[in-house]
Enzyme design. Structure first.
Site, PDB file in Angstrom:
ATOM      1  N   SER A   2      11.205 -11.400  13.928  1.00 50.97           N
ATOM      2  CA  SER A   2      12.010 -10.390  14.349  1.00 50.97           C
ATOM      3  C   SER A   2      12.954 -11.063  15.708  1.00 50.97           C
ATOM      4  CB  SER A   2      12.036  -9.053  14.573  1.00 50.97           C
ATOM      5  OG  SER A   2      12.579  -8.260  15.396  1.00 50.97           O
ATOM      6  N   TYR A  39       5.329  -2.960  18.817  1.00 51.38           N
ATOM      7  CA  TYR A  39       5.442  -3.509  17.778  1.00 51.38           C
ATOM      8  C   TYR A  39       6.096  -4.641  17.894  1.00 51.38           C
ATOM      9  CZ  TYR A  39       9.108  -5.080  14.045  1.00 51.38           C
ATOM     10  OH  TYR A  39       9.443  -5.831  13.148  1.00 51.38           O
ATOM     11  N   ARG A  62      19.347   4.838  24.761  1.00 49.53           N
ATOM     12  CA  ARG A  62      18.115   5.128  23.953  1.00 49.53           C
ATOM     13  C   ARG A  62      17.098   4.005  25.007  1.00 49.53           C
ATOM     14  NH1 ARG A  62      17.114   3.599  17.751  1.00 49.53           N
ATOM     15  NH2 ARG A  62      17.645   1.360  18.413  1.00 49.53           N
ATOM     16  N   LYS A  70       5.003  -9.145  16.538  1.00 43.19           N
ATOM     17  CA  LYS A  70       5.677 -10.073  16.070  1.00 43.19           C
ATOM     18  C   LYS A  70       5.232 -11.236  17.007  1.00 43.19           C
ATOM     19  CE  LYS A  70       7.193  -8.088  12.827  1.00 43.19           C
ATOM     20  NZ  LYS A  70       6.552  -8.449  11.219  1.00 43.19           N
ATOM     21  N   ASN A  98      16.959   3.574  12.368  1.00 43.90           N
ATOM     22  CA  ASN A  98      17.909   2.463  12.484  1.00 43.90           C
ATOM     23  C   ASN A  98      19.401   3.224  12.050  1.00 43.90           C
ATOM     24  OD1 ASN A  98      15.503   0.595  10.880  1.00 43.90           O
ATOM     25  ND2 ASN A  98      16.506   0.034  12.878  1.00 43.90           N
ATOM     26  N   LEU A  99      20.471   2.284  12.877  1.00 39.60           N
ATOM     27  CA  LEU A  99      21.962   2.724  12.667  1.00 39.60           C
ATOM     28  C   LEU A  99      22.335   3.006  11.509  1.00 39.60           C
ATOM     29  CD1 LEU A  99      24.419   3.289  14.308  1.00 39.60           C
ATOM     30  CD2 LEU A  99      24.900   0.986  14.094  1.00 39.60           C
ATOM     31  N   GLY A 108      14.635   1.358  25.719  1.00 36.69           N
ATOM     32  CA  GLY A 108      14.012   0.088  25.052  1.00 36.69           C
ATOM     33  C   GLY A 108      15.192  -0.632  24.431  1.00 36.69           C
ATOM     34  N   ASP A 129      -4.089  -2.656   0.411  1.00 34.76           N
ATOM     35  CA  ASP A 129      -3.752  -2.595   1.940  1.00 34.76           C
ATOM     36  C   ASP A 129      -4.045  -3.978   2.360  1.00 34.76           C
ATOM     37  OD1 ASP A 129      -4.718  -0.611   4.771  1.00 34.76           O
ATOM     38  OD2 ASP A 129      -3.801  -2.455   4.544  1.00 34.76           O
ATOM     39  N   ASN A 141       0.673  -1.232   0.094  1.00 41.12           N
ATOM     40  CA  ASN A 141       0.058   0.081   0.109  1.00 41.12           C
ATOM     41  C   ASN A 141       0.795   1.206  -0.075  1.00 41.12           C
ATOM     42  OD1 ASN A 141       0.961   0.137   2.674  1.00 41.12           O
ATOM     43  ND2 ASN A 141      -0.982   0.338   3.698  1.00 41.12           N
ATOM     44  N   LEU A 142       2.256   1.016  -0.102  1.00 39.52           N
ATOM     45  CA  LEU A 142       3.246   2.317  -0.272  1.00 39.52           C
ATOM     46  C   LEU A 142       3.060   3.148   0.899  1.00 39.52           C
ATOM     47  CD1 LEU A 142       2.449   3.158  -4.083  1.00 39.52           C
ATOM     48  CD2 LEU A 142       4.255   1.505  -3.100  1.00 39.52           C
ATOM     49  N   SER A 175       6.873   2.965   1.354  1.00 41.93           N
ATOM     50  CA  SER A 175       7.914   2.598   0.407  1.00 41.93           C
ATOM     51  C   SER A 175       7.531   3.336  -0.813  1.00 41.93           C
ATOM     52  CB  SER A 175       8.154   1.258  -0.045  1.00 41.93           C
ATOM     53  OG  SER A 175       6.628   0.678  -0.212  1.00 41.93           O
TER      54      SER A 175
END
Ligand code: NAD
Ligand code: WQD
Length: 344
Positions: free
Chosen positions: A126, A151, A298, A155, A202-203, A300, A59, A33-34, A37
């Site tokens: 994950s 989040y 950070r 998972k 993200n790093l 968490g 979607d 559903n972009l 991205s």
């Protein structure tokens, strides 16, 4: 030619997996559903493979739209389900968005699969399900810890939904759950890569954007952890290595090699690297500087986690092969290509 549905297929890991599927002779349908991205990713996939996969802007939460799509593509044999929201911090602020998006999309797909006689299912999970493991490296039978974010909880719940669904209908499903560690890098062509929306969480994207000057300085979240250099340790895996594991997983189910209705694999390199090691390696490999500053931890963040990939190596028949140097080089090449494109 076997047809695979890739949900989230214009996303970071999905797009790299689509390339590897096409390279292996699969026909691919992308549903996306972009929301995180860009449809231009299809151009990159086509440039690399010479094939533009079918794309449905849908979607996954929309059951009817997904059903109509499966009426249209009624010869799909396997599904790889990447589509999800994945920003940990955002999930804390908007938990219901994450529970709806990540769980309803999964439930829709599991409900539709038997209707369309699709049996093979790969789920993006994950290493976050392990929390801070008691024993390292972490194996698939390590205890699942209480999720540190909505989040991560999606998972864990997702894995339980799959387990309960297949337990109730073992003849209808064959599933592989892949627990990713930290995917980084980009395709060697630099035609596709990680495209974070806004300020990267993200790093690696933060490192490359700092090196190229988009960001002024990288903040290193803590150097007072119980690790050799005080910064957190992770198992950074090349996204193409990760993508190839999905092809192997689909082939395993297609050729009836699965030993159980659900198989779970850790997808990591087995190599733990600290934040400061990543920065130093990135600077050395790419001959660039990454200005950084040590700041507070950070919330968490777990201290250290890396995979024991033996089970995936021996049973799935897959192994991460890219060096960390090559992986970091590919991340930089992608950032440079993005910069070139933005000037066009
Ligand atoms: P991404 O955001 O780049 O890709 C996800 C894609 O799914 C995006 O293209 C987005 O537009 C799409 N999407 C989201 N919700 C959708 C919906 N309801 N319907 C259709 N499309 C939808 O993320 P990624 O890094 O490629 O992650 C892919 C999967 O892997 C996710 O499930 C994520 O949770 C999981 N994962 C990612 C990492 C990581 O570090 N990137 C680590 C472990 C697991
Ligand atoms: C890696 C290390 C940070 C940014 C997250 C999600 C996980 C999965 C992968 C979806 C940590 C440090 C980072 C920065 C930093 N996503 N860092 N400065 O936290 O291991 O995992 O992404 O499934 O669920 O939790 O990855 O890249 O955010 O951080 O110092 O600007 O880099 O503290 O130690 P993480 P990350």
């Amino acid at each position: 030619m076997s047809k695979v549905l890739v949900t989230g297929g214009t996303g970071y890991i999905g797009s790299h997996t689509v390339v590897e599927l096409i390279n292996e002779g699969f026909e691919v349908v992308i549903v996306d559903n972009l929301s995180n991205s860009n449809v231009d990713v299809l151009d990159g996939i086509e440039k690399i493979t010479g094939i533009r996969p079918a794309f449905e802007n849908i979607d996954c939460v929309d059951y009817v739209a997904m059903s109509n799509m499966l009426d249209k593509h009624n010869d799909i044999e396997s599904i790889i389900h990447f589509a999800a929201s994945k920003a940990v911090g955002e999930s804390v602020e908007k938990p219901l968005l994450y529970y709806r998006n990540n769980l309803v999309s999964l439930i829709n797909i599991l409900q539709l699969m038997p209707v369309y006689k699709i049996k093979n299912f790969v789920f993006s999970s994950s290493c976050t399900v392990y929390g801070q493991p008691d024993i390292l490296p972490v194996t698939e039978d390590a205890p699942i810890k209480v999720a540190l974010s909505p989040y991560g909880n999606t998972k864990q719940i997702g894995e339980e939904i799959i387990r309960d669904t297949i337990y109730a209908n073992p003849s209808l499903y064959q599933s592989v759950i892949l627990r990713y560690f930290n995917p980084i890098g980009a395709h060697a062509s630099a035609e596709i890569g990680e495209l974070p929306n806004g300020v990267p969480n993200n790093l690696l994207p933060f490192v490359t954007q700092t090196a190229i000057g988009i960001r002024k300085q990288l903040q290193v979240f803590g150097d007072d952890y119980n690790t050799p250099d005080g910064s957190c340790i992770r198992d950074y895996i090349h996204v193409v290595d990760l993508a190839k594991a999905h092809v192997v997983a689909v082939q395993r189910m297609m050729f009836g090699k699965s030993k159980e209705n659900i198989e779970i694999f850790n997808l990591g390199t087995g190599r733990g690297l600290s934040v400061l090691e990543i920065i130093k390696s990135f600077e050395k490999v790419n001959e660039v500087k990454v200005p950084y500053k040590i700041v507070g931890r950070r919330e968490g963040d777990i201290e250290k986690v890396w995979a024991d990939p033996t089970y995936a190596n021996e049973v799935l028949g897959w192994k991460a092969t890219e060096t960390v140097e090559e992986t970091l080089r590919s991340a930089w090449a992608w950032e440079l290509n993005l910069a070139k494109r933005s000037k066009l």
